[in-house]
Design an enzyme around this catalytic site. Structure first.
Site, PDB file in Angstrom:
ATOM      1  N   ARG A   1     -10.020   0.331   8.656  1.00  0.00           N
ATOM      2  CA  ARG A   1      -9.719  -1.082   8.884  1.00  0.00           C
ATOM      3  C   ARG A   1     -10.931  -1.818   9.439  1.00  0.00           C
ATOM      4  O   ARG A   1     -10.892  -3.042   9.550  1.00  0.00           O
ATOM      5  CB  ARG A   1      -8.554  -1.207   9.877  1.00  0.00           C
ATOM      6  CG  ARG A   1      -7.170  -1.182   9.212  1.00  0.00           C
ATOM      7  CD  ARG A   1      -6.149  -1.000  10.318  1.00  0.00           C
ATOM      8  NE  ARG A   1      -4.897  -1.686  10.126  1.00  0.00           N
ATOM      9  CZ  ARG A   1      -3.783  -1.097   9.690  1.00  0.00           C
ATOM     10  NH1 ARG A   1      -3.789   0.161   9.323  1.00  0.00           N
ATOM     11  NH2 ARG A   1      -2.649  -1.777   9.621  1.00  0.00           N
TER      12      ARG A   1
ATOM     13  N   LYS B   1       0.839  -1.217   0.000  1.00  0.00           N
ATOM     14  CA  LYS B   1       0.000   0.000   0.000  1.00  0.00           C
ATOM     15  C   LYS B   1       0.868   1.260   0.000  1.00  0.00           C
ATOM     16  O   LYS B   1       0.651   2.177  -0.783  1.00  0.00           O
ATOM     17  CB  LYS B   1      -0.945   0.006   1.218  1.00  0.00           C
ATOM     18  CG  LYS B   1      -1.884  -1.188   1.257  1.00  0.00           C
ATOM     19  CD  LYS B   1      -2.799  -1.145   2.452  1.00  0.00           C
ATOM     20  CE  LYS B   1      -2.104  -1.264   3.787  1.00  0.00           C
ATOM     21  NZ  LYS B   1      -1.439  -2.572   4.030  1.00  0.00           N
TER      22      LYS B   1
ATOM     23  N   ARG C   1      11.367  -5.954   4.803  1.00  0.00           N
ATOM     24  CA  ARG C   1      11.133  -4.499   4.632  1.00  0.00           C
ATOM     25  C   ARG C   1      12.139  -3.683   5.444  1.00  0.00           C
ATOM     26  O   ARG C   1      12.441  -4.004   6.588  1.00  0.00           O
ATOM     27  CB  ARG C   1       9.709  -4.150   5.089  1.00  0.00           C
ATOM     28  CG  ARG C   1       9.460  -2.659   5.146  1.00  0.00           C
ATOM     29  CD  ARG C   1       8.005  -2.301   5.108  1.00  0.00           C
ATOM     30  NE  ARG C   1       7.254  -2.760   6.264  1.00  0.00           N
ATOM     31  CZ  ARG C   1       5.903  -2.624   6.361  1.00  0.00           C
ATOM     32  NH1 ARG C   1       5.210  -2.071   5.384  1.00  0.00           N
ATOM     33  NH2 ARG C   1       5.287  -3.065   7.431  1.00  0.00           N
TER      34      ARG C   1
ATOM     35  N   ARG D   1      11.218  -2.048  10.870  1.00  0.00           N
ATOM     36  CA  ARG D   1      10.143  -1.608  11.765  1.00  0.00           C
ATOM     37  C   ARG D   1      10.042  -2.570  12.936  1.00  0.00           C
ATOM     38  O   ARG D   1      10.143  -3.784  12.758  1.00  0.00           O
ATOM     39  CB  ARG D   1       8.812  -1.583  10.996  1.00  0.00           C
ATOM     40  CG  ARG D   1       8.455  -0.214  10.475  1.00  0.00           C
ATOM     41  CD  ARG D   1       7.274  -0.238   9.564  1.00  0.00           C
ATOM     42  NE  ARG D   1       6.057  -0.803  10.149  1.00  0.00           N
ATOM     43  CZ  ARG D   1       4.871  -0.751   9.552  1.00  0.00           C
ATOM     44  NH1 ARG D   1       4.740  -0.184   8.370  1.00  0.00           N
ATOM     45  NH2 ARG D   1       3.806  -1.283  10.127  1.00  0.00           N
TER      46      ARG D   1
END
Ligand code: ADP
Ligand code: AMP
Length: 219
Positions: free
Chosen positions: A88, A13, A127, A160
Site C-alpha cells: 500500500r 480485489k 458488502r 465488516r
C-alpha cells in the site's frame, strides 16, 4: 505466477482474487484477511492491528512486513500467489521486492482495479462477509441464495466493522494519497496494468484473464 491486485477498498480485489485462485490454482494472500483472522483469534498481533483497522488507518510496517514475509515463505506460495491489500506504500513495495528476491520469486503483473469513489462507497456499505468461511457477498450485486446465509457453508453473513460510511471515507482518502507513487513504481518496472473495476464481476475477470493470457503467451 505472482499477481498483485491493487485498487481502493471495495474495488473488488478479494472477489477477483478468489476467481483467479480457482482458475489458476493460486494462493490468495490478503493482508486484511490475515489481520481479521488474528483479531478473531485474539492474538497479540491482532489486538495491536485492531486499533488501527477500527479507525481505517494503516497498520504500521513493523507489524505488516513481518506477516507478509512469514506468509510468502510458506511452501504453498511456491505454486503462485495473488497478493491483495499489499503493498500500500512505496516502503512496502520496496520491502516486497526484497522478500521476493530472498525467496527467488518475482512479480509477473500488478493490476489495478479502476473505479470511482461513489461506486466504492455503494459496494462497501452493501458488502457482507461470511463469519465462518470469509466468502464475500453484496446485498444487491452478489447476494447469497438465502438472505444472510453463506451459499458455501451456511455460515451467518456479517458486515465488516470497518465498512461504516465514516471509516470508508477515511480509507479512500488514505488510498488516494498513497496510490500515485505506487503506480509510477510499477509502471517503471513494466508490470502495471489497469482493469475497469466498474464492470460486472465476470467482465472484470475476463479483462484480468486476457492480460494474464497475453503475458503467458509473450513470456
Ligand atoms: P476489496 O477486496 O477490493 O475491498 P471486495 O472484493 O470485498 O473488495 O468487493 C467489495 C464489495 O463489492 C463486495 O460486497 C463484493 O461482493 C462487491 N463487488 C465486487 N466486485 C463487484 C463488481 N464487479 N460489481 C458489483 N459488485 C462487486
Ligand atoms: P483490507 O481488507 O485490505 O480492506 O484491509 C483492512 C484493514 O487492514 C486496513 O484498513 C488496514 O488497517 C489493515 N491493512 C491491510 N493491509 C494493510 C497494509 N498492507 N498495510 C497497512 N495496513 C493494512
Amino acid at each position: 505466477m505472482f499477481v498483485v491486485l491493487m485498487g481502493p477498498p471495495g474495488a473488488g480485489k478479494g472477489t477477483q482474487a478468489e476467481k483467479l485462485c480457482k482458475e489458476f490454482g493460486l494462493i490468495h494472500v490478503a493482508t486484511g484477511d490475515i489481520f481479521r483472522n488474528a483479531v478473531k483469534e485474539g492474538t497479540e498481533m491482532g489486538k495491536k492491528a485492531k486499533a488501527y483497522m477500527d479507525k481505517g488507518e494503516l497498520v504500521p510496517d513493523e507489524i505488516v512486513l513481518g506477516i507478509v514475509k512469514e506468509r510468502l515463505s510458506k511452501a504453498d506460495c511456491a505454486n503462485g500467489v495473488v497478493l491483495d491489500g499489499f503493498p500500500r506504500t512505496i516502503q512496502q513495495a520496496e520491502a516486497l521486492d526484497q522478500v521476493l528476491e530472498d525467496l527467488k520469486m518475482k512479480i509477473n503483473m500488478v493490476i489495478i482495479l479502476d473505479i470511482n469513489e461513489d461506486e466504492v462507497i455503494d459496494r462497501l456499505t452493501g458488502r457482507r462477509v461470511c463469519s465462518n468461511c470469509g466468502a464475500t457477498y453484496h446485498i444487491k450485486y452478489n447476494p447469497p441464495k438465502v438472505r444472510n446465509i453463506c451459499d458455501y457453508c451456511s455460515g451467518e453473513l456479517q458486515q465488516r466493522s470497518d465498512d461504516t460510511i465514516e471509516t470508508v471515507k477515511d480509507r479512500i482518502k488514505i488510498y488516494n494519497n498513497l496510490i500515485p507513487p505506487l503506480i509510477d513504481y510499477y509502471e517503471q518496472k513494466g508490470l502495471f496494468q489497469k482493469a475497469n473495476g466498474s464492470n460486472l464481476i465476470d467482465c472484470v475477470f475476463a479483462e484480468i484473464d486476457s492480460f494474464l493470457q497475453k503475458k503467458v503467451y509473450i513470456e
